[in-house]
Design an enzyme around this catalytic site. Sequence first.
Site, PDB file in Angstrom:
ATOM      1  N   HIS A 180     -92.132 112.821 -70.813  1.00  0.00           N
ATOM      2  CA  HIS A 180     -91.159 112.794 -69.721  1.00  0.00           C
ATOM      3  C   HIS A 180     -89.804 113.414 -70.048  1.00  0.00           C
ATOM      4  O   HIS A 180     -88.960 113.562 -69.176  1.00  0.00           O
ATOM      5  CB  HIS A 180     -90.935 111.358 -69.233  1.00  0.00           C
ATOM      6  CG  HIS A 180     -90.098 110.552 -70.183  1.00  0.00           C
ATOM      7  ND1 HIS A 180     -90.605 110.004 -71.321  1.00  0.00           N
ATOM      8  CD2 HIS A 180     -88.781 110.236 -70.172  1.00  0.00           C
ATOM      9  CE1 HIS A 180     -89.647 109.368 -71.975  1.00  0.00           C
ATOM     10  NE2 HIS A 180     -88.520 109.496 -71.305  1.00  0.00           N
TER      11      HIS A 180
HETATM   12  C1  UD1 Z   1     -84.577 107.739 -68.183  1.00  0.00           C
HETATM   13  C2  UD1 Z   1     -83.671 107.818 -69.402  1.00  0.00           C
HETATM   14  C3  UD1 Z   1     -84.515 108.116 -70.643  1.00  0.00           C
HETATM   15  C4  UD1 Z   1     -85.664 107.157 -70.775  1.00  0.00           C
HETATM   16  C5  UD1 Z   1     -86.464 107.165 -69.494  1.00  0.00           C
HETATM   17  C6  UD1 Z   1     -87.629 106.219 -69.578  1.00  0.00           C
HETATM   18  C7  UD1 Z   1     -81.413 108.689 -68.988  1.00  0.00           C
HETATM   19  C8  UD1 Z   1     -80.526 109.847 -69.209  1.00  0.00           C
HETATM   20  N1  UD1 Z   1     -82.701 108.878 -69.283  1.00  0.00           N
HETATM   21  O1  UD1 Z   1     -85.099 109.037 -67.966  1.00  0.00           O
HETATM   22  O2  UD1 Z   1     -83.707 108.015 -71.773  1.00  0.00           O
HETATM   23  O3  UD1 Z   1     -86.476 107.546 -71.857  1.00  0.00           O
HETATM   24  O4  UD1 Z   1     -85.607 106.803 -68.427  1.00  0.00           O
HETATM   25  O5  UD1 Z   1     -88.366 106.189 -68.434  1.00  0.00           O
HETATM   26  O6  UD1 Z   1     -80.950 107.652 -68.576  1.00  0.00           O
HETATM   27  N2  UD1 Z   1     -87.996 108.401 -60.621  1.00  0.00           N
HETATM   28  C9  UD1 Z   1     -88.809 107.834 -59.687  1.00  0.00           C
HETATM   29  N3  UD1 Z   1     -88.878 106.474 -59.664  1.00  0.00           N
HETATM   30  C10 UD1 Z   1     -88.193 105.694 -60.511  1.00  0.00           C
HETATM   31  C11 UD1 Z   1     -87.347 106.300 -61.446  1.00  0.00           C
HETATM   32  C12 UD1 Z   1     -87.266 107.650 -61.495  1.00  0.00           C
HETATM   33  O7  UD1 Z   1     -89.456 108.505 -58.897  1.00  0.00           O
HETATM   34  O8  UD1 Z   1     -88.326 104.459 -60.435  1.00  0.00           O
HETATM   35  C13 UD1 Z   1     -87.913 109.887 -60.693  1.00  0.00           C
HETATM   36  C14 UD1 Z   1     -86.817 110.446 -59.851  1.00  0.00           C
HETATM   37  O9  UD1 Z   1     -87.302 111.598 -59.258  1.00  0.00           O
HETATM   38  C15 UD1 Z   1     -85.747 110.808 -60.850  1.00  0.00           C
HETATM   39  C16 UD1 Z   1     -86.549 111.126 -62.097  1.00  0.00           C
HETATM   40  O10 UD1 Z   1     -87.694 110.282 -62.032  1.00  0.00           O
HETATM   41  O11 UD1 Z   1     -84.967 111.875 -60.448  1.00  0.00           O
HETATM   42  C17 UD1 Z   1     -85.804 110.877 -63.370  1.00  0.00           C
HETATM   43  O12 UD1 Z   1     -85.283 109.525 -63.421  1.00  0.00           O
HETATM   44  P1  UD1 Z   1     -83.952 109.218 -64.272  1.00  0.00           P
HETATM   45  O13 UD1 Z   1     -83.666 107.786 -64.260  1.00  0.00           O
HETATM   46  O14 UD1 Z   1     -82.876 110.136 -63.855  1.00  0.00           O
HETATM   47  O15 UD1 Z   1     -84.326 109.667 -65.746  1.00  0.00           O
HETATM   48  P2  UD1 Z   1     -85.685 109.464 -66.565  1.00  0.00           P
HETATM   49  O16 UD1 Z   1     -86.315 110.778 -66.785  1.00  0.00           O
HETATM   50  O17 UD1 Z   1     -86.504 108.375 -65.994  1.00  0.00           O
END
Ligand code: UD1
Length: 379
Positions: free
Chosen positions: A207
């Site tokens: 991821h």
């Molecule tokens: C975040 C953390 C990362 C961690 C990861 C674990 C930061 C910078 N990154 O990354 O360190 O390893 O979580 O999972 O804080 N999304 C969904 N549903 C959700 C959550 C996210 O669809 O419940 C999608 C959204 O499109 C979002 C993308 O995932 O834009 C990324 O989510 P985000 O929280 O920004 O960062 P992660 O890649 O999850």
Amino acid sequence: MIYLVAGARPNFMKIAPVVKKLDKAGLLYKIIHTGQHYDADMSGSFFRDLDLPVPHIYLGVGSGTHAQQTGKVMMAFEEICFESKPSLVIVVGDVNSTVACALVSAKLGIPVAHVEAGLRSFDRSMPEEINRLLTDQIADLLFTTCEDADGNLRHEGIPDDKIYFVGNVMIDTLYNHLKMAEESEILKRLGFEEDGRVKDYALLTLHRPSNVDEQIKLENLLNVLNQVHQNIPVLFPAHPRTMKQIKKFDLIHLVRYIEDISSERSWVSGKNILMVPPLGYIDFLSLMSKAKLVLTDSGGIQEETTILGIPCLTLRENTERPITLREGTNRLVGSDPELILEETSRILGDRASEKKMPKYWDGKAAERIVDVLIGYLKK
Ligand code: UD1
């Protein structure tokens, strides 16, 4: 009143043992869920699996760019601190919610405790590295998982009396749930266990922006992982971010996507890796503990496989957890196809790895943390 902040999936395993020990010590706390992760299978299922209480306050910030997400958490968290000022804020890990709440607290003069302080990949292109560096600079109590982390903090000018080497709360959670994981039916449901015999399989997670945000990088990785799948079936519970990128880049033909795993058993013979929705903590732990091999770009999984004695190939160029390379079962393979295939064959030809236990990864980290907090709050 202590505020305990959690926002994203890897935070929930880290707060769980701290919550239990705060309860035991009779310290008053509130769980603040920022809402960085919000899907049922990224958040709700973890609260159930880990037996965590429903968060006392939900900030509901959701997704966005880094600035939007960090800014929204800051504004919402500041407001609740204005309403009722906590005596201490505990933040864990290195996600955007961690740095956002640490910054708000520091500016309001509220002491901040950072659990999992001092880890460094020395790669500032990783958003988490920025979060770690900033959080540690403004935290008052820095709880570390290993002596490397203490050294990193000292090197950055953090005084010794703020640093507490307490061990690894994520491993507390692992020990607390191993028995439940043994009872999980997930291997049987996937056809990995039949008549009490566990078949060989590899478990994959992916991821990190550096692996999934560029089409060519993601495509190359999926191609090499499909080659690995020719030697050992690869199961891939996909993060929503990765799922979104695979669809966006039109790469869905490189995976076999099964949305409902309860109906699927015959996939092992398919030509592509099996992508499934994210799994809950107990099912994932069960799969990890019986896997022949784990391939990942996660931070926490490098630590968990070390304790479980499962070989781990980390699909990154660096790690903030070098102790798992030195004392554990982890190897860095980046995204080099030859190295990934070579290391996979080596592991498939090997006997099982030994279980290793870095110092203080003994299931008692949360207890040590709460002991320090009690002393601190008395001052
Ligand atoms: C975040 C953390 C990362 C961690 C990861 C674990 C930061 C910078 N990154 O990354 O360190 O390893 O979580 O999972 O804080 N999304 C969904 N549903 C959700 C959550 C996210 O669809 O419940 C999608 C959204 O499109 C979002 C993308 O995932 O834009 C990324 O989510 P985000 O929280 O920004 O960062 P992660 O890649 O999850």
